[in-house]
Design an enzyme around this catalytic site. Sequence first.
Site, PDB file in Angstrom:
ATOM      1  N   GLU A 109       0.705  -1.179  -0.090  1.00 63.14           N
ATOM      2  CA  GLU A 109      -0.014   0.071  -0.140  1.00 63.14           C
ATOM      3  C   GLU A 109       0.712   1.331   0.009  1.00 63.14           C
ATOM      4  OE1 GLU A 109      -3.067   0.302  -0.333  1.00 63.14           O
ATOM      5  OE2 GLU A 109      -3.500   2.236   0.031  1.00 63.14           O
ATOM      6  N   ASP A 144       3.895   1.394  -1.085  1.00 60.09           N
ATOM      7  CA  ASP A 144       4.673   1.453  -2.381  1.00 60.09           C
ATOM      8  C   ASP A 144       3.722   2.146  -3.494  1.00 60.09           C
ATOM      9  OD1 ASP A 144       6.661   0.253  -1.441  1.00 60.09           O
ATOM     10  OD2 ASP A 144       6.168  -1.723  -2.374  1.00 60.09           O
ATOM     11  N   LEU A 185      33.684  12.370  23.527  1.00 63.24           N
ATOM     12  CA  LEU A 185      33.329  12.048  24.894  1.00 63.24           C
ATOM     13  C   LEU A 185      34.624  11.578  25.713  1.00 63.24           C
ATOM     14  CD1 LEU A 185      30.205   9.896  24.031  1.00 63.24           C
ATOM     15  CD2 LEU A 185      30.277  12.167  25.222  1.00 63.24           C
ATOM     16  N   GLU A 218      22.195   6.252  27.611  1.00 62.45           N
ATOM     17  CA  GLU A 218      21.809   5.939  26.095  1.00 62.45           C
ATOM     18  C   GLU A 218      22.836   4.929  25.741  1.00 62.45           C
ATOM     19  OE1 GLU A 218      22.566   9.756  24.240  1.00 62.45           O
ATOM     20  OE2 GLU A 218      21.168  10.788  25.641  1.00 62.45           O
ATOM     21  N   LYS A 250      25.706   3.574  23.432  1.00 60.90           N
ATOM     22  CA  LYS A 250      26.774   4.257  22.484  1.00 60.90           C
ATOM     23  C   LYS A 250      26.817   3.691  21.287  1.00 60.90           C
ATOM     24  CE  LYS A 250      31.303   6.486  22.474  1.00 60.90           C
ATOM     25  NZ  LYS A 250      31.685   6.137  21.186  1.00 60.90           N
ATOM     26  N   ASP A 282      27.550   2.440  17.533  1.00 61.20           N
ATOM     27  CA  ASP A 282      28.801   2.365  16.843  1.00 61.20           C
ATOM     28  C   ASP A 282      28.615   2.776  15.418  1.00 61.20           C
ATOM     29  OD1 ASP A 282      31.584   1.812  16.715  1.00 61.20           O
ATOM     30  OD2 ASP A 282      31.334  -0.337  16.874  1.00 61.20           O
ATOM     31  N   GLU A 320      23.760   9.824  15.256  1.00 62.81           N
ATOM     32  CA  GLU A 320      24.646   8.790  14.661  1.00 62.81           C
ATOM     33  C   GLU A 320      23.942   8.013  13.469  1.00 62.81           C
ATOM     34  OE1 GLU A 320      27.176   9.102  16.453  1.00 62.81           O
ATOM     35  OE2 GLU A 320      28.481   7.267  16.093  1.00 62.81           O
ATOM     36  N   TYR A 322      19.960   7.847  14.415  1.00 61.46           N
ATOM     37  CA  TYR A 322      19.466   7.901  15.605  1.00 61.46           C
ATOM     38  C   TYR A 322      19.905   9.309  16.209  1.00 61.46           C
ATOM     39  CZ  TYR A 322      17.228   3.643  17.366  1.00 61.46           C
ATOM     40  OH  TYR A 322      16.317   2.598  17.152  1.00 61.46           O
ATOM     41  N   LYS A 344      32.862   2.351  28.378  1.00 63.05           N
ATOM     42  CA  LYS A 344      32.919   1.229  27.170  1.00 63.05           C
ATOM     43  C   LYS A 344      32.763  -0.134  27.493  1.00 63.05           C
ATOM     44  CE  LYS A 344      34.440   2.921  23.389  1.00 63.05           C
ATOM     45  NZ  LYS A 344      35.543   3.827  23.131  1.00 63.05           N
ATOM     46  N   CYS A 386      67.285  -3.280   8.328  1.00 63.19           N
ATOM     47  CA  CYS A 386      65.901  -3.389   7.810  1.00 63.19           C
ATOM     48  C   CYS A 386      65.754  -4.401   6.566  1.00 63.19           C
ATOM     49  CB  CYS A 386      66.072  -1.669   7.440  1.00 63.19           C
ATOM     50  SG  CYS A 386      64.535  -1.576   6.522  1.00 63.19           S
ATOM     51  N   CYS A 440      65.449  -1.847   3.321  1.00 65.27           N
ATOM     52  CA  CYS A 440      66.538  -1.105   2.391  1.00 65.27           C
ATOM     53  C   CYS A 440      67.633  -1.501   3.124  1.00 65.27           C
ATOM     54  CB  CYS A 440      66.280   0.175   2.926  1.00 65.27           C
ATOM     55  SG  CYS A 440      66.542   0.645   4.597  1.00 65.27           S
ATOM     56  N   CYS A 442      64.809   1.970  11.934  1.00 62.95           N
ATOM     57  CA  CYS A 442      65.839   1.567  10.506  1.00 62.95           C
ATOM     58  C   CYS A 442      66.446   3.008  10.128  1.00 62.95           C
ATOM     59  CB  CYS A 442      64.956   1.387   9.430  1.00 62.95           C
ATOM     60  SG  CYS A 442      65.634   1.857   7.829  1.00 62.95           S
ATOM     61  N   CYS A 486      65.026   4.757   2.571  1.00 66.18           N
ATOM     62  CA  CYS A 486      64.225   3.351   2.843  1.00 66.18           C
ATOM     63  C   CYS A 486      62.818   3.374   2.333  1.00 66.18           C
ATOM     64  CB  CYS A 486      64.069   3.252   4.308  1.00 66.18           C
ATOM     65  SG  CYS A 486      62.937   1.778   4.875  1.00 66.18           S
TER      66      CYS A 486
HETATM   67  S1  IVH Z   1      26.900  12.587  22.854  1.00 68.35           S
HETATM   68  C1  IVH Z   1      29.155  16.466  23.812  1.00 68.35           C
HETATM   69  N1  IVH Z   1      25.727  10.366  22.724  1.00 68.35           N
HETATM   70  O1  IVH Z   1      30.423   9.067  20.316  1.00 68.35           O
HETATM   71  C2  IVH Z   1      28.648  14.922  23.491  1.00 68.35           C
HETATM   72  N2  IVH Z   1      27.635  10.640  21.201  1.00 68.35           N
HETATM   73  O2  IVH Z   1      33.087   9.555  21.642  1.00 68.35           O
HETATM   74  C3  IVH Z   1      28.786  14.444  21.931  1.00 68.35           C
HETATM   75  N3  IVH Z   1      28.246   8.348  19.897  1.00 68.35           N
HETATM   76  O3  IVH Z   1      31.164  11.650  18.152  1.00 68.35           O
HETATM   77  C4  IVH Z   1      28.417  12.977  21.685  1.00 68.35           C
HETATM   78  N4  IVH Z   1      26.613   7.362  20.622  1.00 68.35           N
HETATM   79  O4  IVH Z   1      29.430  10.121  17.201  1.00 68.35           O
HETATM   80  C5  IVH Z   1      26.577  10.998  22.200  1.00 68.35           C
HETATM   81  N5  IVH Z   1      24.347   8.141  22.607  1.00 68.35           N
HETATM   82  C6  IVH Z   1      25.448   8.812  22.180  1.00 68.35           C
HETATM   83  C7  IVH Z   1      26.300   8.571  21.374  1.00 68.35           C
HETATM   84  C8  IVH Z   1      27.554   9.449  20.812  1.00 68.35           C
HETATM   85  C9  IVH Z   1      27.564   7.218  20.007  1.00 68.35           C
HETATM   86  C10 IVH Z   1      29.475   8.919  19.297  1.00 68.35           C
HETATM   87  C11 IVH Z   1      29.183  10.272  18.711  1.00 68.35           C
HETATM   88  C12 IVH Z   1      30.585  10.909  19.087  1.00 68.35           C
HETATM   89  C13 IVH Z   1      31.419   9.996  19.600  1.00 68.35           C
HETATM   90  C14 IVH Z   1      32.361  10.645  20.979  1.00 68.35           C
END
Ligand code: IVH
Length: 693
Positions: free
Chosen positions: A36, A38, A84, A114, A116, A118, A173, A223, A313, A407, A410, A425, A431
């Site tokens: 629908e 489409d 960050l 939130e 993070k 990737d 991101e 997002y 992390k 080396c 070279c 080296c 080199c």
């Molecule tokens: S806030 C001033 N929130 O991580 C704060 N960054 O290491 C700016 N990233 O360049 C970032 N998830 O691309 C924020 N929930 C999140 C994120 C996030 C991924 C990335 C972002 C930033 C990098 C910093």
Amino acid sequence: MDQADAQARLQALRREIADHDYRYYVQDAPSIPDAEYDRLIEELQALEAEYPQLVTPDSPSQRVGGTPSAAFTPVRHMVPMLSLANAFDDEAVRDFGRRVRELAGEAAVDYHCEPKFDGLAISLLYRQGVLVRAATRGDGSTGEDVTANVRTIACVPLRLRGDAPAVLEVRGEVYMPREGFLRLNAEQAARGDKPFVNPRNAAAGSLRQLDPRITASRPLRFYCHGYGQVEGTLPDRHGDVLSALELLGLPVCPQRRRVADIDACLAYYAELGARRAELPYDIDGVVYKVDRLDLQRRLGFVARAPRWALAHKFPAEEAVTVLENIEVQIGRTGAVTPVARLAPVFVGGVTVTNATLHNEDELRRKDVRVGDSVVVRRAGDVIPEVVRVVTERRPVDARVFEMPAQCPVCGSDIVRLDGEAVSRCSGGLHCPAQVKAGIAHFASRRAMDIDGLGDKLIEQLVDRGLVRDVADIYTLDAATVAGLERMAEKSAANLVAAIEASKQVTLARFVFALGIPQVGEEIARILADHFHSLGAIRSADWAALAQEKKEIQKENTKRRGRKEPLAPVPLPGIGEHIITSLSTFFGDGRNESVIERLLEHGITLETPAPEPADSTLAGKTFVITGTFSRSREELTAALQQRGARVTGSVSRNTDFVAVGDNPGSKADKAAQLGIATLDEAGLMAILEVPDSR
Ligand code: IVH
């Protein structure tokens, strides 16, 4: 149907399609079957084909438009895109919590948690609710204009819903969901193309396509996680800002949560970590942000990261494999790095076959031998490393590795200076390995960004004597390049175009590209911001500068004892070693001549000062001291946008000193020198003067 009817129908169709997009991508609750949907798109396209004069830029049919471009134009961010601070354990998170409470002067602080993501950071600019620009983060100050590509991402609204602020810069991101990534790689394999190593690289590669039609074919998503420049009002808490963005039609991740304290942050971390594999996208940790925006402002920034946020992390992934051989690699400064050749192993989302052993001492300390089973670790985009040996599995014939005396490339002697961990080296520019590594660095994405000039090509160019140093890159023509192995005419033409495009470059990137030992991106940026021109850097009196820094630091030690305000140190972050390296580099005639030739080939350096949007404050120098309701970065950007210069210390050349709450010694200095001061209201009034041009 006449034109008026067509107009009305088109408007209705566009609204309906945008509504379905919102339900599908933002609310994750589609209300009609795909077929629908489409049908609506087809009707829209048919009607627009009949009435091309009624096509609008925010029509869903206009996601893929325009023709492939030759290069991405640089975009100066009005509010810098920061990074960050990272934490890897609970203790560091608790320290962060303590610091926040102390600096904010609050007994309790709540946080917004939130994932993070990737992916890669993007800034979307909406004016009057219409998407007008999308830019990559780049070095945080200058990114690249990728609007045509971002428009193809279906979940990014081309027009916001409801009452959008006049100007709204959304930050977030771009990522590739895992499912889409697997599908894309299957397609790549079926076509005989190289697969992407992970969703992050696939997303980055897809967004950097010069032809938006390719980006459109890639399963990208977006997002939001923050905002930059805003003209209009926003809620006063970060979590509520994200909810407001969601109401405007922007995708916000549902896994976010407001929590009451640091313990709850750690609980969120554990919970999301346990659910990581179930999420449809890759994450490499979680982010905690102070929820109240007034507290964020009070906390401010340090270096390139906010004090009010922290990335926690996930631990790096590890795997065990067999070390089949150890070879050495020669870097651009001659550093000899022992590299482990491994039986292929899947770790941290990619198949790893090489890992660094850092240097001879590390190798001895870990007692790594050829034939050993080893633990390999990989985190994010960093180079995989050998962590330790599984000694129980050591075979009887495991072989101890000896650092070569010459080396392997070279034949020059490998020397290790007293007190240095690395062996080098001694071949210098004789080199080929050093020359090649230097060229690869120069051409790399974060330096001159010459797309297509990869290791294999550099190998051929140097081996055939076509390129002896980085300046020779600019003598290449399409015919010569097309004569190389595995080079079709089209790719040769693309490479020559990329070389040409690289001639327009920021000073910071150029300084980084030169490959001066110890001068990374951040140091290059500090140098560019301080000196403003290559000429000034080349003719700098490094010895005098080192002396000046030493004296100010000595003076500051005394002042610290007397609890007096400290004097600003020029070139913060640039220590003695770096200054020696700069002095050696620019004092070497060979480097000078390479730079001369680069300039003769037409390298044009953009100075780092941002393009002022108007000139009401041109020629005026400001100093900001104390706390304001807007962050220092925002105020600096707003002043620069109007042509002003913002400096760190008050002198006779300062025109105005903006004095906020709890000002430092700069306010006293202003009074001493009789320089005009502005309070918050005065500063805002100045920023609102209309441009008379
Ligand atoms: S806030 C001033 N929130 O991580 C704060 N960054 O290491 C700016 N990233 O360049 C970032 N998830 O691309 C924020 N929930 C999140 C994120 C996030 C991924 C990335 C972002 C930033 C990098 C910093």
